[in-house]
Design a protein around this motif. Structure first.
Motif, PDB file in Angstrom:
ATOM      1  N   GLY A   1      -4.619   0.251 -11.919  1.00 17.13           N
ATOM      2  CA  GLY A   1      -3.383   0.019 -12.643  1.00 17.13           C
ATOM      3  C   GLY A   1      -2.351   1.078 -12.312  1.00 17.13           C
ATOM      4  N   MET A   2      -1.150   0.631 -11.862  1.00 15.42           N
ATOM      5  CA  MET A   2      -0.137   1.576 -11.407  1.00 15.42           C
ATOM      6  C   MET A   2       1.249   0.935 -11.445  1.00 15.42           C
ATOM      7  SD  MET A   2      -0.764   1.463  -7.274  1.00 15.42           S
ATOM      8  CE  MET A   2       0.837   2.187  -6.893  1.00 15.42           C
ATOM      9  N   PRO A   3       2.307   1.747 -11.519  1.00 20.07           N
ATOM     10  CA  PRO A   3       3.665   1.216 -11.395  1.00 20.07           C
ATOM     11  C   PRO A   3       4.033   1.082  -9.912  1.00 20.07           C
ATOM     12  CG  PRO A   3       3.768   3.546 -11.907  1.00 20.07           C
ATOM     13  CD  PRO A   3       2.313   3.186 -11.845  1.00 20.07           C
ATOM     14  N   GLU A   4       4.567  -0.074  -9.562  1.00 26.21           N
ATOM     15  CA  GLU A   4       4.823  -0.400  -8.161  1.00 26.21           C
ATOM     16  C   GLU A   4       6.315  -0.574  -7.918  1.00 26.21           C
ATOM     17  OE1 GLU A   4       4.047  -4.118  -5.002  1.00 26.21           O
ATOM     18  OE2 GLU A   4       3.500  -4.292  -7.130  1.00 26.21           O
ATOM     19  N   ILE A   5       6.779  -0.187  -6.734  1.00 25.16           N
ATOM     20  CA  ILE A   5       8.133  -0.503  -6.286  1.00 25.16           C
ATOM     21  C   ILE A   5       8.048  -1.455  -5.098  1.00 25.16           C
ATOM     22  CG2 ILE A   5       8.217   1.591  -4.846  1.00 25.16           C
ATOM     23  CD1 ILE A   5      11.286   1.548  -5.246  1.00 25.16           C
TER      24      ILE A   5
ATOM     25  N   GLY B   1      -9.850  -2.711   2.387  1.00 31.08           N
ATOM     26  CA  GLY B   1      -8.487  -2.387   1.997  1.00 31.08           C
ATOM     27  C   GLY B   1      -7.998  -3.254   0.849  1.00 31.08           C
ATOM     28  N   ILE B   2      -6.693  -3.430   0.756  1.00 29.64           N
ATOM     29  CA  ILE B   2      -6.091  -4.156  -0.361  1.00 29.64           C
ATOM     30  C   ILE B   2      -6.384  -5.650  -0.229  1.00 29.64           C
ATOM     31  CG2 ILE B   2      -3.910  -4.848  -1.426  1.00 29.64           C
ATOM     32  CD1 ILE B   2      -2.890  -2.030  -0.770  1.00 29.64           C
ATOM     33  N   VAL B   3      -6.938  -6.211  -1.298  1.00 26.79           N
ATOM     34  CA  VAL B   3      -7.236  -7.638  -1.350  1.00 26.79           C
ATOM     35  C   VAL B   3      -6.040  -8.401  -1.914  1.00 26.79           C
ATOM     36  CG1 VAL B   3      -8.782  -9.392  -2.313  1.00 26.79           C
ATOM     37  CG2 VAL B   3      -9.692  -7.152  -1.628  1.00 26.79           C
ATOM     38  N   GLY B   4      -5.418  -7.849  -2.936  1.00 22.47           N
ATOM     39  CA  GLY B   4      -4.279  -8.518  -3.550  1.00 22.47           C
ATOM     40  C   GLY B   4      -3.707  -7.707  -4.691  1.00 22.47           C
ATOM     41  N   THR B   5      -2.528  -8.119  -5.146  1.00 23.86           N
ATOM     42  CA  THR B   5      -1.817  -7.429  -6.229  1.00 23.86           C
ATOM     43  C   THR B   5      -1.381  -8.438  -7.276  1.00 23.86           C
ATOM     44  OG1 THR B   5      -0.984  -5.730  -4.714  1.00 23.86           O
ATOM     45  CG2 THR B   5       0.173  -5.985  -6.812  1.00 23.86           C
ATOM     46  N   HIS B   6      -1.578  -8.079  -8.530  1.00 22.17           N
ATOM     47  CA  HIS B   6      -1.024  -8.860  -9.643  1.00 22.17           C
ATOM     48  C   HIS B   6       0.057  -8.026 -10.309  1.00 22.17           C
ATOM     49  CE1 HIS B   6      -0.587 -11.351 -13.182  1.00 22.17           C
ATOM     50  NE2 HIS B   6      -0.862 -10.322 -13.956  1.00 22.17           N
ATOM     51  N   ARG B   7       1.215  -8.631 -10.479  1.00 19.38           N
ATOM     52  CA  ARG B   7       2.304  -7.991 -11.213  1.00 19.38           C
ATOM     53  C   ARG B   7       2.385  -8.623 -12.604  1.00 19.38           C
ATOM     54  NH1 ARG B   7       6.536  -8.309  -6.057  1.00 19.38           N
ATOM     55  NH2 ARG B   7       5.823  -6.367  -5.041  1.00 19.38           N
ATOM     56  N   LYS B   8       2.330  -7.804 -13.624  1.00 22.57           N
ATOM     57  CA  LYS B   8       2.282  -8.285 -15.002  1.00 22.57           C
ATOM     58  C   LYS B   8       3.389  -9.302 -15.248  1.00 22.57           C
ATOM     59  CE  LYS B   8       2.023  -6.297 -19.701  1.00 22.57           C
ATOM     60  NZ  LYS B   8       2.039  -5.000 -20.433  1.00 22.57           N
ATOM     61  N   THR B   9       2.992 -10.505 -15.658  1.00 19.40           N
ATOM     62  CA  THR B   9       3.963 -11.584 -15.816  1.00 19.40           C
ATOM     63  C   THR B   9       4.580 -11.623 -17.209  1.00 19.40           C
ATOM     64  OG1 THR B   9       2.097 -13.055 -16.307  1.00 19.40           O
ATOM     65  CG2 THR B   9       2.962 -13.082 -14.059  1.00 19.40           C
ATOM     66  N   HIS B  10       3.792 -11.318 -18.227  1.00 18.20           N
ATOM     67  CA  HIS B  10       4.243 -11.457 -19.614  1.00 18.20           C
ATOM     68  C   HIS B  10       4.466 -10.059 -20.191  1.00 18.20           C
ATOM     69  CE1 HIS B  10       2.435 -15.303 -18.664  1.00 18.20           C
ATOM     70  NE2 HIS B  10       3.011 -15.832 -19.730  1.00 18.20           N
ATOM     71  N   SER B  11       5.707  -9.672 -20.249  1.00 18.34           N
ATOM     72  CA  SER B  11       6.048  -8.300 -20.617  1.00 18.34           C
ATOM     73  C   SER B  11       5.798  -8.024 -22.094  1.00 18.34           C
ATOM     74  CB  SER B  11       7.525  -8.032 -20.322  1.00 18.34           C
ATOM     75  OG  SER B  11       7.783  -8.147 -18.948  1.00 18.34           O
ATOM     76  N   TYR B  12       5.261  -6.840 -22.368  1.00 16.43           N
ATOM     77  CA  TYR B  12       5.235  -6.317 -23.729  1.00 16.43           C
ATOM     78  C   TYR B  12       6.630  -5.746 -24.009  1.00 16.43           C
ATOM     79  CZ  TYR B  12       3.596  -3.671 -27.807  1.00 16.43           C
ATOM     80  OH  TYR B  12       3.428  -3.163 -29.069  1.00 16.43           O
TER      81      TYR B  12
ATOM     82  N   PRO C   1       0.821  -1.214   0.000  1.00 11.67           N
ATOM     83  CA  PRO C   1       0.000   0.000   0.000  1.00 11.67           C
ATOM     84  C   PRO C   1       0.852   1.260   0.000  1.00 11.67           C
ATOM     85  CG  PRO C   1       0.063  -0.961   2.196  1.00 11.67           C
ATOM     86  CD  PRO C   1       0.781  -1.929   1.292  1.00 11.67           C
ATOM     87  N   GLY C   2       0.185   2.351  -0.343  1.00 14.96           N
ATOM     88  CA  GLY C   2       0.854   3.640  -0.398  1.00 14.96           C
ATOM     89  C   GLY C   2      -0.187   4.734  -0.538  1.00 14.96           C
ATOM     90  N   PRO C   3       0.233   5.979  -0.739  1.00 17.78           N
ATOM     91  CA  PRO C   3      -0.728   7.089  -0.795  1.00 17.78           C
ATOM     92  C   PRO C   3      -1.813   6.919  -1.852  1.00 17.78           C
ATOM     93  CG  PRO C   3       1.526   7.900  -0.623  1.00 17.78           C
ATOM     94  CD  PRO C   3       1.632   6.437  -0.842  1.00 17.78           C
ATOM     95  N   THR C   4      -1.429   6.409  -3.027  1.00 17.41           N
ATOM     96  CA  THR C   4      -2.436   6.273  -4.089  1.00 17.41           C
ATOM     97  C   THR C   4      -3.449   5.189  -3.754  1.00 17.41           C
ATOM     98  OG1 THR C   4      -0.930   7.109  -5.786  1.00 17.41           O
ATOM     99  CG2 THR C   4      -2.778   5.773  -6.526  1.00 17.41           C
ATOM    100  N   THR C   5      -2.982   4.023  -3.336  1.00 14.90           N
ATOM    101  CA  THR C   5      -3.947   2.975  -2.991  1.00 14.90           C
ATOM    102  C   THR C   5      -4.800   3.394  -1.795  1.00 14.90           C
ATOM    103  OG1 THR C   5      -2.297   1.822  -1.642  1.00 14.90           O
ATOM    104  CG2 THR C   5      -2.547   1.120  -3.943  1.00 14.90           C
ATOM    105  N   ASP C   6      -4.224   4.175  -0.882  1.00 11.25           N
ATOM    106  CA  ASP C   6      -5.002   4.665   0.263  1.00 11.25           C
ATOM    107  C   ASP C   6      -6.156   5.547  -0.204  1.00 11.25           C
ATOM    108  OD1 ASP C   6      -3.313   3.354   1.978  1.00 11.25           O
ATOM    109  OD2 ASP C   6      -2.209   5.160   2.605  1.00 11.25           O
ATOM    110  N   ALA C   7      -5.904   6.375  -1.216  1.00  7.57           N
ATOM    111  CA  ALA C   7      -6.955   7.269  -1.710  1.00  7.57           C
ATOM    112  C   ALA C   7      -8.115   6.475  -2.298  1.00  7.57           C
ATOM    113  CB  ALA C   7      -6.373   8.227  -2.750  1.00  7.57           C
ATOM    114  N   PHE C   8      -7.807   5.418  -3.042  1.00  3.21           N
ATOM    115  CA  PHE C   8      -8.880   4.609  -3.635  1.00  3.21           C
ATOM    116  C   PHE C   8      -9.541   3.722  -2.586  1.00  3.21           C
ATOM    117  CE2 PHE C   8      -6.611   6.031  -7.326  1.00  3.21           C
ATOM    118  CZ  PHE C   8      -7.611   6.205  -8.262  1.00  3.21           C
ATOM    119  N   ALA C   9      -8.783   3.318  -1.563  1.00  2.00           N
ATOM    120  CA  ALA C   9      -9.372   2.534  -0.480  1.00  2.00           C
ATOM    121  C   ALA C   9     -10.435   3.334   0.263  1.00  2.00           C
ATOM    122  CB  ALA C   9      -8.289   2.055   0.477  1.00  2.00           C
ATOM    123  N   ALA C  10     -10.261   4.626   0.331  1.00  2.00           N
ATOM    124  CA  ALA C  10     -11.279   5.459   0.980  1.00  2.00           C
ATOM    125  C   ALA C  10     -12.598   5.394   0.214  1.00  2.00           C
ATOM    126  CB  ALA C  10     -10.785   6.904   1.080  1.00  2.00           C
TER     127      ALA C  10
END
Length: 578
Positions: A90-94, A112-123, A69-78
């Motif tokens: 959809g967002m870039p994650e570190i 709150g956050i249920v889960g995260t998918h990180r793109k597996t098959h890169s373009y 989580p972070g500021p952006t996900t917190d805003a949407f969680a509200a």
């Protein structure tokens, strides 16, 4: 499984401004809130919606990545907390532990956050800044059902959607920055159709760093119907999701995981010219330019009449041509009123002998269909015959439920090396299973022939206002989606689909020979036909004299980018997977 009531879903289409994270987030929050106020319980946003997509390098990515989580996900969680809804962002994650960057989709719910998918098959763009996803393909249990997340290029690969569907996904939330074709994209439609699940698609639109994105945000139903779509511009589409529609018996029949072991390998990891000639065992044939014709006919209960029709088509062909006839093209339709026991033959029976003579006379190669008898068993069989005789046969491995009392399933694949190239054989209902075509592609097939007798999975498009470049199709098209065109492109093969045309018996044609590159325009294919007739294409399996294949059917660009370590479930024989 707990029954889930139908609910409203919303897919957001949005054009972010590159690097303007705060402005993008503000606009997205407004759209998400609008959708939530409309009553949507599941809301999706496009890939990289918070930042824009076309990043040059790690330095640029460093200015926009954020923790989850972070500021952006917190805003949407509200918003999700206030409205009791779920949002896919959809967002870039570190990842703070490793310092790696990911192209991510985050599922946020009322708690709150249920889960995260990180793109597996890169373009092609991701390797400039992002690592391939390391979280696999997960399905999340929620109060509104089982939800899976995929990102753009992930869905090019039949395996990703199949894995989550087998894990019980009711809905695949596919967020993307799709480009280079008219949308809703045929790949999106096929993934919903073949997995009997909903696909909620949020795509971006607009132009960014010379890249034109396609829009076409939509909701796709489990039968491939487009429930709602938006061609261009920012906006929201709404549709009803009824999880009960995804939890009924699969109308295509039973999977055959015991035949899918090869899905766990990548036969195109190395130069295929080297791999397939290793130890001198079955090197790929040289290839050729060959005329391939699919014959769209209406086989009858008269075997003699069917044989005469096949012979007439062979007489009209040219020397060296390949002709593919519909399923049971010799035997004709079977049913409980005309069971295979009343009309089946052995491979070396009189009907096949007659076609062998015709092939020798005309110097053609043909694929015909019979009800085959062996012992007490009956099979729906395709027989490949050339001037020198019977070259091989294939027994349908995936039996439709309506045929389960008529035929036994075959237990092996058929791959033949012919002058046209390496040829794999499927019969009708087999092609509804994505695993079948994939196994043949992994065996190096250049061409898949598919005698059929079915209602062809096709769909139309009214045309798009998106200003695509070059020869990309933008106009109205009654066959925008043809499931067998998708089968060809996803496996980088020529796909010869010869379907019966007999509306009274529930077969509707739309036969065609489809080319190996979905995104090559103008398309390399025959014109799919309506009514009785033929469709012909020149199939090219040749290569320049080079170390590495120059022809896409030999390179198999998409197949080579598979990531089999994510696909183990596809070959598992557990009850959930059959």
């Amino acid at each position: 499984m707990t029954s889930i009531a139908p609910y409203e879903a919303a897919a957001i289409q949005f054009e972010p401004t590159l690097f303007d994270k705060s402005g993008n987030v503000e606009a997205l929050l407004a759209l998400v809130t609008e959708a939530a106020n409309h009553g949507a319980r599941l809301i999706t946003t496009p890939e990289m919606a918070t930042t824009g997509y076309c990043l040059y390098d790690y330095d640029e990515a460093a200015t926009v990545v954020e923790t989850v989580p972070g500021p952006t996900t917190d805003a949407f969680a509200a918003v999700t907390r206030a409205h009791g809804c779920y949002v896919v962002l959809g967002m870039p994650e570190i990842d703070t532990e490793t310092g790696l960057y990911y192209n991510s989709a985050v599922l946020i719910g009322p708690d709150g956050i249920v889960g995260t998918h990180r793109k597996t098959h890169s373009y092609i763009a991701e390797p400039k800044w992002a690592a391939p996803g390391n979280l696999g393909h997960q399905v999340y249990d929620t109060a509104i059902g089982r939800i899976a997340l995929l990102i753009c290029m992930d869905i090019h690969f039949v395996e990703t959607a199949r894995v989550v569907a087998l894990d019980g996904a009711d809905v695949i939330c596919h967020i993307s920055n799709w480009l280079a074709e008219r949308t809703p994209a045929p790949y999106w439609i096929s993934r919903a159709f073949e997995n009997t699940c909903f696909v909620i698609e949020s795509n971006r639109w607009g132009l960014e760093r010379t890249v034109q994105f396609s829009g076409g945000t939509c909701v796709i139903e489990p039968d491939g119907t487009i429930a709602a779509s938006l061609d261009s511009g920012d906006g929201i589409v709404y549709a009803t999701i009824d999880p009960k529609r995804t939890r009924t018996a699969d109308t295509a029949g039973r999977r055959r995981p015991e035949l899918y072991r090869e899905l766990q390998s990548n036969t195109f990891l190395w130069n295929p010219l080297d791999f397939f000639s290793l130890y001198g065992h079955r090197p790929l044939p040289a290839g050729a330019r060959t005329t391939v014709t699919v014959v769209q006919s209406a086989p009858t209960a008269s075997v003699d009449a069917n044989l005469r029709a096949i012979e007439e088509a062979m007489d009209a062909a040219r020397e060296g041509d390949v002709l593919v006839f519909p399923e049971l093209s010799i035997t004709g339709p079977v049913s409980t009123n005309r069971p295979p026991s009343s009309c089946a033959e052995e491979i070396d029976g009189p009907s096949i002998s007659r076609i062998v003579s015709a092939a020798a006379r005309t110097s053609t190669t043909v694929v015909v269909g019979i009800a085959e008898i062996e012992g007490a068993s009956f099979y729906n069989t395709a027989v490949v015959i050339g001037p020198e005789g019977v070259l091989g046969s294939y027994r349908q491995t995936h039996i439709a439920p309506s045929d389960a009392e008529l035929f036994s399933p075959g237990d092996r694949w058929t791959v033949l090396d012919l002058p046209v190239g390496r040829v794999g054989v499927l019969v009708g209902n087999d092609a509804l299973f994505p695993e079948a075509g994939r196994v043949l592609a992994l065996r190096g097939c250049d061409v898949i022939v598919c005698p059929s007798a079915m209602i062809a999975p096709v769909g139309s498009h009214d045309g798009t206002s998106v200003p695509h470049r070059g020869d990309i199709l933008t106009g109205a098209d009654p066959l925008h989606w043809h499931h067998m065109r998708v089968r060809a492109g996803e496996n980088n093969v020529w796909f010869a689909f010869a379907n019966a045309y007999d509306p009274e018996r529930g077969t509707d044609g739309h036969s065609g020979v489809f080319g190996p590159d979905t995104f090559a325009f103008p398309r390399s294919e025959s014109t799919p036909i309506d009514g009785l007739g033929v469709a012909t294409a020149v199939v090219d399996t040749t290569n320049l004299d080079s170390v590495y294949p120059t022809n896409v059917v030999r390179r198999k660009d998409l197949v080579s980018m598979r990531l089999p370590h994510h696909y183990t479930a596809l070959s598992s024989a557990s009850p959930a997977n059959v």
